[in-house]
Design a protein around this motif. Sequence first.
Motif, mmCIF file in Angstrom:
data_model
loop_
_atom_site.group_PDB
_atom_site.id
_atom_site.type_symbol
_atom_site.label_atom_id
_atom_site.label_comp_id
_atom_site.label_asym_id
_atom_site.label_seq_id
_atom_site.Cartn_x
_atom_site.Cartn_y
_atom_site.Cartn_z
ATOM 1 N N ALA A 260 0.836 -1.212 0.000
ATOM 2 C CA ALA A 260 0.000 0.000 0.000
ATOM 3 C C ALA A 260 0.871 1.262 0.000
ATOM 4 N N GLY A 261 1.945 1.229 0.796
ATOM 5 C CA GLY A 261 2.797 2.421 0.920
ATOM 6 C C GLY A 261 3.594 2.706 -0.339
ATOM 7 N N GLN A 262 3.892 1.665 -1.107
ATOM 8 C CA GLN A 262 4.718 1.836 -2.306
ATOM 9 C C GLN A 262 4.047 2.783 -3.311
ATOM 10 N N THR A 263 2.741 2.630 -3.500
ATOM 11 C CA THR A 263 2.053 3.506 -4.474
ATOM 12 C C THR A 263 2.060 4.946 -3.973
ATOM 13 N N GLU A 264 1.846 5.109 -2.654
ATOM 14 C CA GLU A 264 1.845 6.467 -2.090
ATOM 15 C C GLU A 264 3.243 7.092 -2.247
ATOM 16 N N MET A 265 4.253 6.275 -2.004
ATOM 17 C CA MET A 265 5.629 6.782 -2.109
ATOM 18 C C MET A 265 5.968 7.183 -3.543
ATOM 19 N N MET A 266 5.597 6.320 -4.488
ATOM 20 C CA MET A 266 5.889 6.643 -5.897
ATOM 21 C C MET A 266 5.147 7.904 -6.332
ATOM 22 N N ALA A 267 3.885 8.023 -5.887
ATOM 23 C CA ALA A 267 3.094 9.208 -6.265
ATOM 24 C C ALA A 267 3.744 10.466 -5.685
ATOM 25 N N THR A 268 4.283 10.346 -4.475
ATOM 26 C CA THR A 268 4.919 11.505 -3.825
ATOM 27 C C THR A 268 6.154 11.934 -4.615
ATOM 28 N N TRP A 269 7.013 10.987 -4.952
ATOM 29 C CA TRP A 269 8.214 11.332 -5.737
ATOM 30 C C TRP A 269 7.815 11.962 -7.061
ATOM 31 N N ASP A 270 6.846 11.323 -7.720
ATOM 32 C CA ASP A 270 6.456 11.747 -9.062
ATOM 33 C C ASP A 270 5.982 13.209 -9.079
ATOM 34 N N ARG A 271 5.331 13.627 -7.983
ATOM 35 C CA ARG A 271 4.824 15.017 -7.905
ATOM 36 C C ARG A 271 5.926 16.061 -8.016
ATOM 37 N N PHE A 272 7.144 15.675 -7.559
ATOM 38 C CA PHE A 272 8.232 16.658 -7.523
ATOM 39 C C PHE A 272 8.905 16.884 -8.874
ATOM 40 N N PHE A 273 8.690 15.973 -9.812
ATOM 41 C CA PHE A 273 9.502 16.001 -11.039
ATOM 42 C C PHE A 273 8.675 16.375 -12.263
ATOM 43 N N ASP A 274 9.323 17.114 -13.191
ATOM 44 C CA ASP A 274 8.627 17.374 -14.455
ATOM 45 C C ASP A 274 9.191 16.463 -15.548
#
Length: 369
Positions: A80-94
Motif C-alpha cells: 500500500a505504501g509503495q504507491t503512495e511513495m511513488m506518487a509523492t516522488w512523481d509530484r516533484f519532477f517534471d
Amino acid sequence: MNISNSRRIVIKIGSALIAPDQDGCRARYLLTIAQFIVRCRSMGKEVVLVSSGSVAAGSHLFPEDAKNSSVVLKKAMAAAGQTEMMATWDRFFDFPSAQILLTHGDLRDLERYNSIRETIFTLLEHGILPIINENDAVTSDDLKVGDNDNLSAMVAAAADADVLLMCSDVDGLYNKNPNLHEDAMLIQQVSEISEDIYAMAGCATSTVGTGGMKTKIEAAEKATSHGISTYIVNGFKGRTFERLLLGENPGTVFLPYDEPMHAQQHWMTHTASEQGEIVVEHDYAEELKDHAEPLAASNISHVNGEFSVGDTVLVRTAKGERLAKATTNYSSCLLNFLAEQEETSDNGHLQQSIGPVISEQDIAILEKS
Ligand SMILES: Nc1ncnc2c1ncn2[C@@H]1O[C@H](COP(=O)(O)OP(=O)(O)O)[C@@H](O)[C@H]1O
Ligand SMILES: N[C@@H](CCC(=O)OP(=O)(O)O)C(=O)O
C-alpha cells in the motif's frame, strides 16, 4: 570521485526521510532531495534513486495495534505504501520516473540481473528516473536482500555507477552511535573497511530504519570494491546537498578500491548467493590461495547441496575455510554420480574424461575473513 565530477549516481533514501511522522509520506525532506536530483540531472549526471519507506508510508492505513506487526502485515503495508511513495516522488519532477521492484532472487540470477541492467540503462538513456525498492510484498527470508543499503550497493554495481550516496538521519558514520553517546565523533573518511570500522556500527535506533550502520558499511564494502565512491550523509539537512554539489564531503566518504574487482567477479562475490558447496582437496586449496586455477573433478573431496549447471557455488576446504565463489560447469547430481563411479566401479576414468568443473575465469577468490 565526488558528486561534482561524477557521471552516474545512485541515491539511497532512508525511511525516516520519506515518512518522518510514520503517517504517510511527507514532503518535508523530500523536496530538498528532489531539487538536488533535478540539479544533478541538469548538470548532465544520470541519477538512479533507491527509495525505502514503503512500510513506513503504508503503516497509517492499518489499525494502530497492527503496527508492531507480523511479516504478513508489513508486506501489506509495503504494497500500500509503495504507491503512495511513488506518487509523492512523481509530484516533484517534471520528467517521468519508473518503478523497479526487486528481490535478491532477481539479482542473484545472472539472466535476470542482466535484464535489470538493460532496463536501467534504457530508462537512463531516455531521461527517465528509475526509482527502485525491494519488492517487500513478495519476498521471503530466502529471497530478500532485507535492507535497502545492501540493495542500493548491488544496484550501484549493476548500474555501473561511480558514486553511491546513502541519505540517512545522521551526519555519517561515527565512532559509536551518536544517538546513544554524546561524545561520539564523526569519521569523515574511510580508506579501508576493516573489522575496526564494523565494530563502530550499531543497529538502527529509529522505529522505521532497517539495519542501522552495519548494513551501510556492508553496502560501502560492496560498492567500493566495485570502484564506487560511497557517501553516508544526513538527508535531514538542506546544507548537505549544497555542499555535495560543491564537490565537498558533508558526511563520511568511503574511498573506492585502487584495483576494483571485475564485474563478473564482483557479482559472484557480492550479489550472487551460493546454491551449494564444493569441498576441495588440500593441494588444490593451497593453489587457490595464490591464484585462480581450473578445478578438475579429481580435486573434489565431495559436494554439499543441490546445484545446477551455471549456478554459483562456494568452494571451501574440509575444515570450512571459504576459498572462493564460482560458477559450476556441472550439476551436483552429475558430480555425485562421478564420485560414486570412482569408488564403486572400474569407471573411475570418467572423472578424467570431463572438462574442468570450474573454469579459471569463473572463480572469484574470497578475501580471508
Ligand atoms: N556508529 C554509528 N554512527 C552513526 N549512526 C549509527 C552508528 N551506530 C548505529 N547507528 C544508528 O544508525 C541509524 C541509521 O540507520 P537506519 O536507522 O537504518 O537509517 P536509514 O533509514 O537511513 O537506513 C542512526 O540513526 C543511528 O541510530
Ligand atoms: N524496503 C523497505 C525498506 C527497508 C530498509 O532498508 O529501510 P531503511 O533502513 O530505512 O533504508 C521499505 O520500503 O519499507
